[in-house]
Scaffold this active site. Structure first.
Site, PDB file in Angstrom:
ATOM      1  N   ASP A 115       0.835  -1.310   0.087  1.00 13.07           N
ATOM      2  CA  ASP A 115       0.188   0.224  -0.417  1.00 13.07           C
ATOM      3  C   ASP A 115       0.701   1.694   0.210  1.00 13.07           C
ATOM      4  O   ASP A 115       2.132   1.566   0.498  1.00 13.07           O
ATOM      5  CB  ASP A 115      -0.540   0.130   1.009  1.00 13.07           C
ATOM      6  CG  ASP A 115      -2.390  -0.866   1.288  1.00 13.07           C
ATOM      7  OD1 ASP A 115      -1.850  -1.835   0.326  1.00 13.07           O
ATOM      8  OD2 ASP A 115      -2.912  -0.985   2.244  1.00 13.07           O
ATOM      9  N   ASP A 116      -0.409   2.647  -0.219  1.00 15.86           N
ATOM     10  CA  ASP A 116       0.801   3.521   0.073  1.00 15.86           C
ATOM     11  C   ASP A 116       1.320   4.422  -1.424  1.00 15.86           C
ATOM     12  O   ASP A 116       2.663   5.443  -0.979  1.00 15.86           O
ATOM     13  CB  ASP A 116       1.304   3.792   1.586  1.00 15.86           C
ATOM     14  CG  ASP A 116       0.562   3.700   2.201  1.00 15.86           C
ATOM     15  OD1 ASP A 116      -1.393   3.744   2.372  1.00 15.86           O
ATOM     16  OD2 ASP A 116       0.602   3.988   3.418  1.00 15.86           O
ATOM     17  N   HIS A 166      -6.381   2.871  -4.145  1.00 19.53           N
ATOM     18  CA  HIS A 166      -5.943   3.289  -1.988  1.00 19.53           C
ATOM     19  C   HIS A 166      -6.593   4.772  -1.813  1.00 19.53           C
ATOM     20  O   HIS A 166      -5.796   5.454  -0.719  1.00 19.53           O
ATOM     21  CB  HIS A 166      -4.559   2.778  -1.565  1.00 19.53           C
ATOM     22  CG  HIS A 166      -4.367   2.310  -0.061  1.00 19.53           C
ATOM     23  ND1 HIS A 166      -5.078   1.709   0.620  1.00 19.53           N
ATOM     24  CD2 HIS A 166      -3.496   3.427   1.053  1.00 19.53           C
ATOM     25  CE1 HIS A 166      -4.519   1.548   1.999  1.00 19.53           C
ATOM     26  NE2 HIS A 166      -3.653   2.584   2.198  1.00 19.53           N
ATOM     27  N   HIS A 170      -5.027   9.527   0.855  1.00 24.44           N
ATOM     28  CA  HIS A 170      -5.439   8.522   2.090  1.00 24.44           C
ATOM     29  C   HIS A 170      -6.117   9.114   2.753  1.00 24.44           C
ATOM     30  O   HIS A 170      -5.960   8.436   4.434  1.00 24.44           O
ATOM     31  CB  HIS A 170      -3.387   8.431   2.685  1.00 24.44           C
ATOM     32  CG  HIS A 170      -3.729   7.131   3.373  1.00 24.44           C
ATOM     33  ND1 HIS A 170      -3.952   6.662   4.948  1.00 24.44           N
ATOM     34  CD2 HIS A 170      -2.894   6.208   3.008  1.00 24.44           C
ATOM     35  CE1 HIS A 170      -3.087   5.490   5.186  1.00 24.44           C
ATOM     36  NE2 HIS A 170      -3.132   4.465   4.061  1.00 24.44           N
ATOM     37  N   HIS A 257       3.539  -2.107   2.762  1.00 25.31           N
ATOM     38  CA  HIS A 257       3.767  -0.562   2.689  1.00 25.31           C
ATOM     39  C   HIS A 257       5.682  -0.531   1.697  1.00 25.31           C
ATOM     40  O   HIS A 257       5.671  -0.935   2.294  1.00 25.31           O
ATOM     41  CB  HIS A 257       3.372  -0.077   3.530  1.00 25.31           C
ATOM     42  CG  HIS A 257       2.408  -0.115   4.042  1.00 25.31           C
ATOM     43  ND1 HIS A 257       2.476  -0.712   5.409  1.00 25.31           N
ATOM     44  CD2 HIS A 257       1.362   0.483   4.027  1.00 25.31           C
ATOM     45  CE1 HIS A 257       1.570  -0.984   5.505  1.00 25.31           C
ATOM     46  NE2 HIS A 257       0.230  -0.071   4.892  1.00 25.31           N
TER      47      HIS A 257
HETATM   48 ZN   LIG Z   1      -2.261   2.968   4.020  1.00 26.23          ZN
END
Ligand SMILES: [Zn+2]
Length: 305
Positions: A115-116, A166, A170, A257
């Site tokens: 993620d991210d 995602h 955020h 991540h």
């Molecule tokens: Zn995240």
């Protein structure tokens, strides 16, 4: 001649009667809708009454129009939230077809997810190492990073990794209004589509935080996880690796991540170990395909067995 005149006269009288009745009716309507104009009506001459009445009627019509407009906006929002369709374009990369057939029936399938990102330095290091494990992974990217790191995203996609959403910045999607929620989803979809030609086929809500509204707005399957490496907390490759090994099981979805070098190193170490145990590393949609499952839009999956 005489009868014609009578007919015309009675026609004029009838018309006047109708007009008078009409004036009376609208005057009453004005009284019932607006107390101020009713007092004006009582004291004013016929001409003024007509003007007041017309104004009041216009106001009522405008009010009615505004109400109708509001209702339409709400309906459109509801339709938008529920009518998005899951695109199946990313189910799996055709180049992986032969490999996927060869691992069908494997009881040790696992989906690593990151993620991210994109975060060029670390994402690329991970990409550099995937081929030696026949691995493909899933990236849940943040919309406002996509344009900035388009080359990295393109590379990940072209290699046959899966790209999920995602959200745009955020945000916790459960804390947003309908309009803000849709904006987070749609802006990210647009950004990703601009770069790789296809919108994300999966959504991972930030913080794994979702409710019915988020599920409806997603338009695609909602993917959480069953293995949390806590990579962001320890920033320690050995801990990342150990957490994966300890919790690895068939059908698991692992959360990481690609923002940290320790995560990428830990994930590669874990792949090395798990491959020796017979594991195959697939994307979320490949995992579903291999398990014979069709993921449903708006449904939440933390693993696929
Ligand atoms: Zn995240």
């Amino acid at each position: 001649m005489e009868s014609k005149r009578v007919r015309i006269t009675s026609a004029i009288m009838a018309l006047m009667l109708v007009m008078l009745t009409l004036l009376g009716c609208t005057g009453n309507a004005a009284q019932s809708t607006d107390a101020t104009s009713s007092s004006e009506t009582t004291t004013a001459s016929t001409t003024t009454t007509t003007t007041t009445t017309t104004t009041t009627t216009t106001t009522t019509t405008t009010k009615k129009l505004t109400t109708t407009k509001k209702k339409t906006t709400t309906t459109v929002m509801q339709e938008k939230i529920t009518s998005k369709k899951y695109t199946t374009t990313q189910v799996y990369n055709p180049d992986r077809g032969a490999y996927l057939e060869s691992i069908k029936g494997n009881k040790k399938l696992i989906a690593f997810t990151f993620d991210d990102g994109p975060a060029p330095a670390y994402t690329n290091k991970l990409l550099d190492n995937l081929d030696r494990f026949n691995a493909r992974v899933t990236f849940f990217v943040v919309g406002d990073r996509v344009g900035k790191y388009a080359e990295t995203l393109k590379r990940a996609h072209n290699m046959g990794n899966e790209i999920g959403s995602h959200a745009y910045d955020h945000s916790d999607l459960t804390k947003l209004s309908n309009a803000e929620l849709m904006k987070q989803i749609e802006k990210t979809n647009k950004e990703v589509e601009k770069v790789i030609g296809v919108a994300p086929g999966l959504l991972r809500p930030p913080y794994g935080s979702y409710n019915d509204k988020v599920k409806a707005a997603a338009g695609v399957p909602v993917i959480t996880w069953c293995v949390d490496t806590l990579d962001w907390k320890y920033k320690d490759k050995k801990k990342v690796c150990d957490n994966i090994i300890k919790n690895a099981r068939d059908g698991a979805i692992v959360l990481m991540h690609d923002l940290y070098p320790s995560t990428v190193d830990g994930a590669i170490m874990a792949m090395d170990k798990l491959q020796h145990e017979g594991y195959a590393f697939v994307t979320v949609s490949e995992l579903a395909y291999l398990k014979g499952k069709t993921l449903q839009p708006g449904k939440v999956y933390n693993s696929i067995k």
